[in-house]
Write a protein that holds these residues in place. Structure first.
Motif, PDB file in Angstrom:
ATOM      1  N   ARG A   1       0.840  -1.212   0.000  1.00 18.31           N
ATOM      2  CA  ARG A   1       0.000   0.000   0.000  1.00 18.31           C
ATOM      3  C   ARG A   1       0.866   1.249   0.000  1.00 18.31           C
ATOM      4  O   ARG A   1       0.595   2.215  -0.710  1.00 18.31           O
ATOM      5  N   ILE A   2       1.927   1.209   0.791  1.00 21.54           N
ATOM      6  CA  ILE A   2       2.841   2.350   0.874  1.00 21.54           C
ATOM      7  C   ILE A   2       3.561   2.536  -0.456  1.00 21.54           C
ATOM      8  O   ILE A   2       3.641   3.646  -0.984  1.00 21.54           O
ATOM      9  N   LEU A   3       4.079   1.449  -0.997  1.00 17.95           N
ATOM     10  CA  LEU A   3       4.791   1.526  -2.272  1.00 17.95           C
ATOM     11  C   LEU A   3       3.871   2.035  -3.370  1.00 17.95           C
ATOM     12  O   LEU A   3       4.268   2.862  -4.195  1.00 17.95           O
ATOM     13  N   TYR A   4       2.642   1.557  -3.388  1.00 14.46           N
ATOM     14  CA  TYR A   4       1.688   1.982  -4.417  1.00 14.46           C
ATOM     15  C   TYR A   4       1.526   3.501  -4.397  1.00 14.46           C
ATOM     16  O   TYR A   4       1.568   4.160  -5.445  1.00 14.46           O
TER      17      TYR A   4
ATOM     18  N   THR B   1       5.314   4.461  11.276  1.00 16.79           N
ATOM     19  CA  THR B   1       6.668   4.660  11.775  1.00 16.79           C
ATOM     20  C   THR B   1       7.484   3.377  11.742  1.00 16.79           C
ATOM     21  O   THR B   1       8.580   3.345  11.184  1.00 16.79           O
ATOM     22  N   THR B   2       6.960   2.315  12.303  1.00 14.74           N
ATOM     23  CA  THR B   2       7.671   1.039  12.327  1.00 14.74           C
ATOM     24  C   THR B   2       7.809   0.452  10.929  1.00 14.74           C
ATOM     25  O   THR B   2       8.861  -0.054  10.561  1.00 14.74           O
ATOM     26  N   MET B   3       6.738   0.557  10.136  1.00 17.27           N
ATOM     27  CA  MET B   3       6.780  -0.005   8.785  1.00 17.27           C
ATOM     28  C   MET B   3       7.796   0.740   7.922  1.00 17.27           C
ATOM     29  O   MET B   3       8.532   0.117   7.153  1.00 17.27           O
ATOM     30  N   LEU B   4       7.858   2.057   8.049  1.00 16.89           N
ATOM     31  CA  LEU B   4       8.815   2.833   7.260  1.00 16.89           C
ATOM     32  C   LEU B   4      10.251   2.510   7.672  1.00 16.89           C
ATOM     33  O   LEU B   4      11.139   2.438   6.819  1.00 16.89           O
ATOM     34  N   GLU B   5      10.452   2.308   8.956  1.00 19.96           N
ATOM     35  CA  GLU B   5      11.788   1.937   9.429  1.00 19.96           C
ATOM     36  C   GLU B   5      12.212   0.601   8.821  1.00 19.96           C
ATOM     37  O   GLU B   5      13.328   0.444   8.343  1.00 19.96           O
TER      38      GLU B   5
ATOM     39  N   MET C   1      11.053  -0.722   6.038  1.00 22.24           N
ATOM     40  CA  MET C   1      11.236  -0.542   4.596  1.00 22.24           C
ATOM     41  C   MET C   1      12.554   0.155   4.281  1.00 22.24           C
ATOM     42  O   MET C   1      13.198  -0.147   3.282  1.00 22.24           O
ATOM     43  N   GLU C   2      12.945   1.070   5.153  1.00 16.96           N
ATOM     44  CA  GLU C   2      14.235   1.747   4.976  1.00 16.96           C
ATOM     45  C   GLU C   2      15.375   0.737   5.156  1.00 16.96           C
ATOM     46  O   GLU C   2      16.324   0.716   4.365  1.00 16.96           O
TER      47      GLU C   2
ATOM     48  N   LEU D   1      14.097  -0.087   0.538  1.00 22.39           N
ATOM     49  CA  LEU D   1      12.980   0.262  -0.339  1.00 22.39           C
ATOM     50  C   LEU D   1      12.702   1.760  -0.383  1.00 22.39           C
ATOM     51  O   LEU D   1      12.227   2.278  -1.393  1.00 22.39           O
ATOM     52  N   ILE D   2      12.952   2.432   0.726  1.00 24.13           N
ATOM     53  CA  ILE D   2      12.705   3.878   0.791  1.00 24.13           C
ATOM     54  C   ILE D   2      13.894   4.578   1.430  1.00 24.13           C
ATOM     55  O   ILE D   2      14.728   3.943   2.083  1.00 24.13           O
ATOM     56  N   ARG D   3      13.910   5.881   1.237  1.00 26.23           N
ATOM     57  CA  ARG D   3      14.868   6.707   1.977  1.00 26.23           C
ATOM     58  C   ARG D   3      14.121   7.939   2.456  1.00 26.23           C
ATOM     59  O   ARG D   3      13.167   8.412   1.824  1.00 26.23           O
ATOM     60  N   ARG D   4      14.538   8.425   3.604  1.00 30.01           N
ATOM     61  CA  ARG D   4      13.921   9.609   4.198  1.00 30.01           C
ATOM     62  C   ARG D   4      14.846  10.801   3.993  1.00 30.01           C
ATOM     63  O   ARG D   4      16.052  10.684   4.178  1.00 30.01           O
TER      64      ARG D   4
END
Length: 110
Positions: free
Chosen positions: A9-12, A37-41, A43-44, A48-51
């Motif tokens: 869902r986040i990636l979409y 918060t936990t999911m983004l951590e 994924m990082e 998959l992601i960068r902040r």
């Protein structure tokens, strides 16, 4: 296997609009910031992601997809198409179009 359903869902959302704030992502995904918060951590850590801190508002953190995440989009689209063909099996093109128009109206009202 590269990501779970919630991460999908986040990636979409990020495939549609890369570089958005966590707050915007929360609204678009329908997930609480505390859950994100936990999911983004995770994924990082998976690459998959960068902040990135916003240059215009230092209080905001913007989320960007990595090359690895961009590379997964084709696989995601393929699986999504396959699921769509199963879901819409037996429907005419006209029925599919009408149904998707109804879904768009529902989404706009959320």
């Amino acid at each position: 296997d590269a990501f779970n359903g919630a991460q999908g869902r986040i990636l979409y959302v990020l495939w549609q609009e890369d570089g958005i704030s966590i707050r915007s992502l929360s609204i678009k995904c329908g997930l609480a910031i505390t859950s994100l918060t936990t999911m983004l951590e995770r994924m990082e850590n998976q690459g998959l992601i960068r902040r990135v801190q916003s240059e215009t508002d230092k209080r905001k953190t913007l989320l960007f997809l990595t090359k690895k995440a961009h590379a997964l989009k084709g696989e995601y689209d393929s699986v999504s198409d396959e699921m769509g063909s199963i879901y819409y099996k037996g429907f005419s093109e006209e029925e599919i179009t009408q149904f998707e128009e109804y879904l768009d109206r529902i989404r706009k009202n959320l």
